[in-house]
Design a protein around this motif. Structure first.
Motif, PDB file in Angstrom:
ATOM      1  N   ARG A  10      39.084  60.155  51.493  1.00 46.17           N
ATOM      2  CA  ARG A  10      40.776  59.737  51.664  1.00 46.17           C
ATOM      3  C   ARG A  10      40.664  58.444  52.719  1.00 46.17           C
ATOM      4  NH1 ARG A  10      45.034  61.649  49.877  1.00 46.17           N
ATOM      5  NH2 ARG A  10      43.958  63.587  49.328  1.00 46.17           N
ATOM      6  N   HIS A  11      39.901  58.627  53.861  1.00 43.63           N
ATOM      7  CA  HIS A  11      39.826  57.135  54.681  1.00 43.63           C
ATOM      8  C   HIS A  11      39.471  56.322  54.041  1.00 43.63           C
ATOM      9  CE1 HIS A  11      39.689  55.344  58.514  1.00 43.63           C
ATOM     10  NE2 HIS A  11      38.316  55.073  58.230  1.00 43.63           N
ATOM     11  N   THR A  12      38.428  56.231  53.412  1.00 44.71           N
ATOM     12  CA  THR A  12      37.937  55.036  52.689  1.00 44.71           C
ATOM     13  C   THR A  12      38.757  54.357  51.872  1.00 44.71           C
ATOM     14  OG1 THR A  12      35.626  55.840  53.064  1.00 44.71           O
ATOM     15  CG2 THR A  12      35.903  54.146  51.522  1.00 44.71           C
ATOM     16  N   VAL A  13      39.292  55.445  50.891  1.00 47.37           N
ATOM     17  CA  VAL A  13      40.219  54.791  49.873  1.00 47.37           C
ATOM     18  C   VAL A  13      41.488  54.064  50.572  1.00 47.37           C
ATOM     19  CG1 VAL A  13      41.820  55.411  48.119  1.00 47.37           C
ATOM     20  CG2 VAL A  13      39.487  56.436  48.178  1.00 47.37           C
ATOM     21  N   LEU A  14      41.940  54.979  51.647  1.00 44.59           N
ATOM     22  CA  LEU A  14      43.137  54.535  52.313  1.00 44.59           C
ATOM     23  C   LEU A  14      42.810  52.932  52.900  1.00 44.59           C
ATOM     24  CD1 LEU A  14      46.009  54.633  53.176  1.00 44.59           C
ATOM     25  CD2 LEU A  14      45.281  56.102  55.097  1.00 44.59           C
ATOM     26  N   ALA A  15      41.860  52.842  53.404  1.00 37.30           N
ATOM     27  CA  ALA A  15      41.325  51.685  54.094  1.00 37.30           C
ATOM     28  C   ALA A  15      41.419  50.515  53.078  1.00 37.30           C
ATOM     29  CB  ALA A  15      39.968  51.817  54.848  1.00 37.30           C
ATOM     30  N   GLN A  16      40.935  50.864  51.785  1.00 38.21           N
ATOM     31  CA  GLN A  16      40.703  49.791  50.710  1.00 38.21           C
ATOM     32  C   GLN A  16      42.174  49.352  50.336  1.00 38.21           C
ATOM     33  OE1 GLN A  16      38.173  47.878  49.409  1.00 38.21           O
ATOM     34  NE2 GLN A  16      37.091  48.551  51.044  1.00 38.21           N
ATOM     35  N   VAL A  17      43.035  50.539  50.115  1.00 39.00           N
ATOM     36  CA  VAL A  17      44.342  50.143  49.790  1.00 39.00           C
ATOM     37  C   VAL A  17      45.158  49.353  50.812  1.00 39.00           C
ATOM     38  CG1 VAL A  17      46.713  51.020  49.456  1.00 39.00           C
ATOM     39  CG2 VAL A  17      44.633  52.294  48.633  1.00 39.00           C
ATOM     40  N   ASN A  18      44.891  49.545  52.259  1.00 42.01           N
ATOM     41  CA  ASN A  18      45.522  48.695  53.212  1.00 42.01           C
ATOM     42  C   ASN A  18      44.957  47.310  53.175  1.00 42.01           C
ATOM     43  OD1 ASN A  18      47.193  50.468  54.374  1.00 42.01           O
ATOM     44  ND2 ASN A  18      45.696  51.566  55.843  1.00 42.01           N
ATOM     45  N   VAL A  78      49.512  56.197  46.956  1.00 36.32           N
ATOM     46  CA  VAL A  78      48.584  55.334  46.239  1.00 36.32           C
ATOM     47  C   VAL A  78      47.124  56.114  46.411  1.00 36.32           C
ATOM     48  CG1 VAL A  78      47.472  53.128  45.853  1.00 36.32           C
ATOM     49  CG2 VAL A  78      49.976  53.212  46.081  1.00 36.32           C
ATOM     50  N   THR A  79      46.725  56.464  47.736  1.00 38.45           N
ATOM     51  CA  THR A  79      45.516  56.814  48.028  1.00 38.45           C
ATOM     52  C   THR A  79      45.357  58.273  47.361  1.00 38.45           C
ATOM     53  OG1 THR A  79      45.369  55.849  50.032  1.00 38.45           O
ATOM     54  CG2 THR A  79      44.061  57.681  49.806  1.00 38.45           C
ATOM     55  N   ALA A  80      46.421  59.143  47.118  1.00 31.78           N
ATOM     56  CA  ALA A  80      46.636  60.596  46.681  1.00 31.78           C
ATOM     57  C   ALA A  80      46.266  60.198  45.188  1.00 31.78           C
ATOM     58  CB  ALA A  80      47.705  61.330  47.010  1.00 31.78           C
ATOM     59  N   LEU A  81      46.935  59.257  44.546  1.00 30.62           N
ATOM     60  CA  LEU A  81      47.037  59.181  43.167  1.00 30.62           C
ATOM     61  C   LEU A  81      45.490  58.824  42.638  1.00 30.62           C
ATOM     62  CD1 LEU A  81      48.173  58.609  40.372  1.00 30.62           C
ATOM     63  CD2 LEU A  81      48.551  56.044  40.976  1.00 30.62           C
ATOM     64  N   LEU A  82      44.898  57.827  43.398  1.00 30.33           N
ATOM     65  CA  LEU A  82      43.415  57.402  43.180  1.00 30.33           C
ATOM     66  C   LEU A  82      42.473  58.595  43.471  1.00 30.33           C
ATOM     67  CD1 LEU A  82      43.584  53.882  44.818  1.00 30.33           C
ATOM     68  CD2 LEU A  82      43.298  54.451  42.450  1.00 30.33           C
ATOM     69  N   LEU A  83      42.730  59.387  44.195  1.00 28.51           N
ATOM     70  CA  LEU A  83      41.625  60.519  44.615  1.00 28.51           C
ATOM     71  C   LEU A  83      42.242  61.672  43.665  1.00 28.51           C
ATOM     72  CD1 LEU A  83      41.538  60.514  48.322  1.00 28.51           C
ATOM     73  CD2 LEU A  83      39.840  59.950  46.920  1.00 28.51           C
ATOM     74  N   ASP A  84      43.420  62.247  43.154  1.00 29.98           N
ATOM     75  CA  ASP A  84      43.627  63.152  42.429  1.00 29.98           C
ATOM     76  C   ASP A  84      43.335  62.947  41.031  1.00 29.98           C
ATOM     77  OD1 ASP A  84      44.336  64.402  44.633  1.00 29.98           O
ATOM     78  OD2 ASP A  84      46.744  63.908  44.487  1.00 29.98           O
ATOM     79  N   HIS A  85      43.628  61.525  40.424  1.00 32.42           N
ATOM     80  CA  HIS A  85      43.606  61.264  39.124  1.00 32.42           C
ATOM     81  C   HIS A  85      42.192  60.270  38.588  1.00 32.42           C
ATOM     82  CE1 HIS A  85      47.144  63.234  38.362  1.00 32.42           C
ATOM     83  NE2 HIS A  85      47.553  62.986  39.485  1.00 32.42           N
ATOM     84  N   TYR A  86      41.646  59.587  39.511  1.00 36.88           N
ATOM     85  CA  TYR A  86      40.954  58.523  38.905  1.00 36.88           C
ATOM     86  C   TYR A  86      39.476  58.475  39.761  1.00 36.88           C
ATOM     87  CZ  TYR A  86      45.173  56.608  37.052  1.00 36.88           C
ATOM     88  OH  TYR A  86      46.254  56.507  36.034  1.00 36.88           O
ATOM     89  N   LEU A  87      39.386  58.819  40.887  1.00 33.26           N
ATOM     90  CA  LEU A  87      38.328  58.891  41.654  1.00 33.26           C
ATOM     91  C   LEU A  87      37.194  59.985  41.857  1.00 33.26           C
ATOM     92  CD1 LEU A  87      39.209  56.213  44.278  1.00 33.26           C
ATOM     93  CD2 LEU A  87      38.180  55.706  42.130  1.00 33.26           C
ATOM     94  N   THR A  88      37.860  61.099  40.852  1.00 28.53           N
ATOM     95  CA  THR A  88      37.105  62.363  41.085  1.00 28.53           C
ATOM     96  C   THR A  88      35.788  62.299  40.325  1.00 28.53           C
ATOM     97  OG1 THR A  88      38.073  63.046  39.078  1.00 28.53           O
ATOM     98  CG2 THR A  88      39.287  63.806  40.876  1.00 28.53           C
ATOM     99  N   VAL A  89      34.657  62.827  41.282  1.00 31.26           N
ATOM    100  CA  VAL A  89      33.287  62.416  40.727  1.00 31.26           C
ATOM    101  C   VAL A  89      32.740  63.873  40.330  1.00 31.26           C
ATOM    102  CG1 VAL A  89      32.711  60.741  42.047  1.00 31.26           C
ATOM    103  CG2 VAL A  89      32.541  62.609  43.250  1.00 31.26           C
TER     104      VAL A  89
END
Length: 89
Positions: A10-18, A78-89
């Motif tokens: 979450r922290h990394t994705v939020l940093a990229q969004v910012n 946006v971070t939640a959307l990316l993590l929940d739907h697009y960046l799952t590994v």
């Protein structure tokens, strides 16, 4: 710069969004990830540019129904959307 899906948190994705927000609308970057883009001064044109940058950065293509305010309303959503739907590994 491409995004490494092995380092998804979450922290990394939020940093990229910012970071992308800062590129699109430097005056909009706030310390509060829950502050809405509208309140931060991002208009619809800048939001669409941000969406394009997000898709490029994270190598995803947002589904049409994910372009709604509940998904693209704030850095946190946006971070939640990316993590929940697009960046799952």
């Amino acid at each position: 710069m491409s995004f490494d899906t092995k380092m998804v948190d979450r922290h990394t994705v939020l940093a990229q969004v910012n970071h992308l927000m800062k590129e699109v609308a430097p005056q909009s970057v706030q310390d509060n990830p829950n502050l809405s883009f509208l309140e931060a001064g991002i208009d619809s044109m800048k939001l669409m540019l941000l969406v394009t940058r997000l898709e490029d950065q994270f190598q995803v293509e947002f589904q049409t129904d994910h372009l709604a305010p509940q998904f693209l309303g704030s850095p946190a959503s946006v971070t939640a959307l990316l993590l929940d739907h697009y960046l799952t590994v």
